[in-house]
Write a protein that holds these residues in place. Structure first.
Motif, short mmCIF file in Angstrom:
data_model
loop_
_atom_site.label_atom_id
_atom_site.label_comp_id
_atom_site.label_asym_id
_atom_site.label_seq_id
_atom_site.Cartn_x
_atom_site.Cartn_y
_atom_site.Cartn_z
N LEU A 42 -7.14 -8.00 -3.27
CA LEU A 42 -6.15 -7.94 -4.35
C LEU A 42 -5.19 -9.13 -4.25
N ILE A 44 -1.50 -10.51 -5.23
CA ILE A 44 -0.21 -9.93 -5.60
C ILE A 44 0.82 -11.01 -5.88
N ILE A 68 -0.14 -3.13 -8.85
CA ILE A 68 -0.96 -2.96 -7.64
C ILE A 68 -0.98 -1.48 -7.23
#
Ligand code: PBG
Length: 329
Positions: A42, A44, A68
Motif C-alpha cells: 500500500l 500512503i 487506507i
C-alpha cells in the motif's frame, strides 16, 4: 531429499490418466496458493480523503490514511491479513528526515491501522528513497551513497516503525550490514520479538519502473547499481542471503520474482529459510497492459504467475494482485 522416479514406461505408464478429471487434477496439484501466502503493498500519502490511481498500475492507488483504513477493512474481509506499507512524505530533504520522524507518514499510518484493525499484520518497508530529495536509498556524499552513515538512519527508521506498532520490519535499501544494525537497534529498544524480513537479493531492475511513479522515489541522478545487485548474478545472491541470515534476518526475500525464479529455488534449496518473493510493479504492469489490449487472459496469467513463484520456493508473495487473487482462491 531422495526421490525415486523409477517406473515402467509406456504403455503401462500414462501420465495423462491423472489429468483426466478436474477432481483428479485438483487432488494431485503439487502447488496451491492460499490467501495467507499473499502480502499486499500500500502507498500512503499525507492529507485526507485522497485516493489517486497510479497510471502505470491500474487498480492501485496512493491513499491518505482515512482511505487506507477503509482499504484494510476490505482486505480483511477478503481474507488478506498482511500488508506492506510505503510512505510518501509531504516534503523530502537530503537526509530523509520524514523516514524516522515520530509524526512521519508511516508512523502515523501504522498507529491508525493497528488501532482500527489490530488483526492486520503490518509490515513496513525501511528505506530512504521515498524520503530523500535525491531519491537515493541512503545518505549521498560526493555523488555516492555512503553505506555506514546510512545505517544509522535506517536503524532510527526501523525503531520508529516498531515504536509505532509495526509487526515486521522490511529493509529494502541494500546497504551492507543493515540487518545486523537494525537487529541490534530493535533489540536495544526492547523489540527483541519483532521479525526482520530482509530484501536480501534485491536486483537493480527495470521492473521497478511503475513503483517509482507510485512511491515518487525515482533517483534524481544516476541509478541504483552501486548498491542493488547485478541481474546476472546468482552466486552473489547466495552470499547476500547467507550474510543476512547470519546478521539475524528471519525471512529472506528475492526481488523481483519472475525473472529470478531460479534464485528463489536456489535460496529455498540452499538455506531452507522462510522465503518471500516480491512480484514487483513492472511484473504487474506487463500483465495488466497485455490484458487491457486483449492480448492475454489477465486472470489466468495472474494465477499462473503467482503459482510459479510459489512453486519456485517462495513461502509468501508480495503482490499487487493480492486482492484479485484472493477473490479467486
Ligand atoms: C524501495 C523499494 C523499491 C521497491 C520496493 N522498495 C524501489 C527501488 O528499489 O527502486 C520496488 C517495488 C516494486 O517495483 O513493486 N527501495
Amino acid at each position: 531429499m531422495s526421490r525415486s522416479y523409477s517406473q515402467p514406461g509406456f504403455p503401462a505408464t500414462r501420465l495423462r490418466r491423472l489429468r483426466k478429471a478436474t477432481a483428479l487434477r485438483d487432488m494431485f496439484r503439487e502447488t496451491s496458493l492460499s490467501k495467507s501466502d499473499l502480502i499486499y503493498p500500500l502507498f500512503i500519502v499525507e492529507g485526507e480523503i485522497f485516493k489517486k490511481e497510479i497510471s502505470s498500475m491500474p487498480g492501485q492507488y496512493q491513499m491518505s490514511i482515512d482511505n487506507i483504513l477503509l482499504e484494510c477493512g476490505e482486505l480483511l474481509s477478503l481474507g488478506i491479513t498482511s500488508i506492506l506499507l510505503f510512505g510518501i512524505p509531504a516534503e523530502k530533504d537530503e537526509v530523509g528526515s520524514g523516514a524516522y520522524s515520530d509524526d512521519g507518514i508511516i508512523q502515523k499510518a501504522v498507529r491508525a491501522i493497528k488501532s482500527a484493525h489490530p488483526a492486520m499484520l503490518v509490515i513496513t518497508d525501511v528505506c530512504m528513497c521515498e524520503y530523500t530529495s535525491h531519491g537515493h536509498c541512503g545518505i549521498v556524499e560526493g555523488g555516492y551513497v555512503d553505506n555506514d552513515k546510512t545505517l544509522e538512519l535506517l536503524v532510527r527508521e526501523a525503531v520508529s516503525h516498531a515504536e509505532a506498532g509495526a509487526d515486521v520490519i522490511a529493509p529494502s535499501d541494500m546497504m551492507d550490514g543493515r540487518v545486523a544494525a537494525i537487529r541490534k537497534g530493535l533489540d536495544d529498544a526492547g523489540f527483541t520479538d519483532t521479525p526482520i524480513m530482509a530484501y536480501s537479493a534485491k536486483y537493480s531492475s527495470a521492473f521497478y519502473g511503475p513503483f517509482r511513479e507510485a512511491a515518487e522515489s525515482a533517483p534524481q541522478f544516476g541509478d541504483r547499481k552501486t548498491y542493488q545487485m547485478d541481474p546476472g548474478n546468482s552466486d552473489e545472491a547466495m552470499r547476500e542471503i547467507a550474510l543476512d541470515i547470519a546478521e539475524g534476518a528471519d525471512i529472506v526475500m528475492v526481488k523481483p520474482a519472475l525473472s529470478y525464479l531460479d534464485v528463489i529455488r536456489r535460496t529455498k534449496d540452499e538455506f531452507n529459510m522462510p522465503v518471500a518473493a516480491y512480484n514487483v510493479s513492472g511484473e504487474f504492469a506487463m500483465v495488466k497492459a497485455a490484458a487491457e489490449r486483449g492480448w492475454l487472459d489477465g486472470e489466468r496469467v495472474m494465477m499462473e504467475v503467482l503459482t510459479s513463484i510459489k512453486r519456485a520456493g517462495a513461502d509468501v508473495i508480495i503482490t499487487y494482485f493480492a486482492k484479485e487473487a484472493a477473490r479467486i482462491i
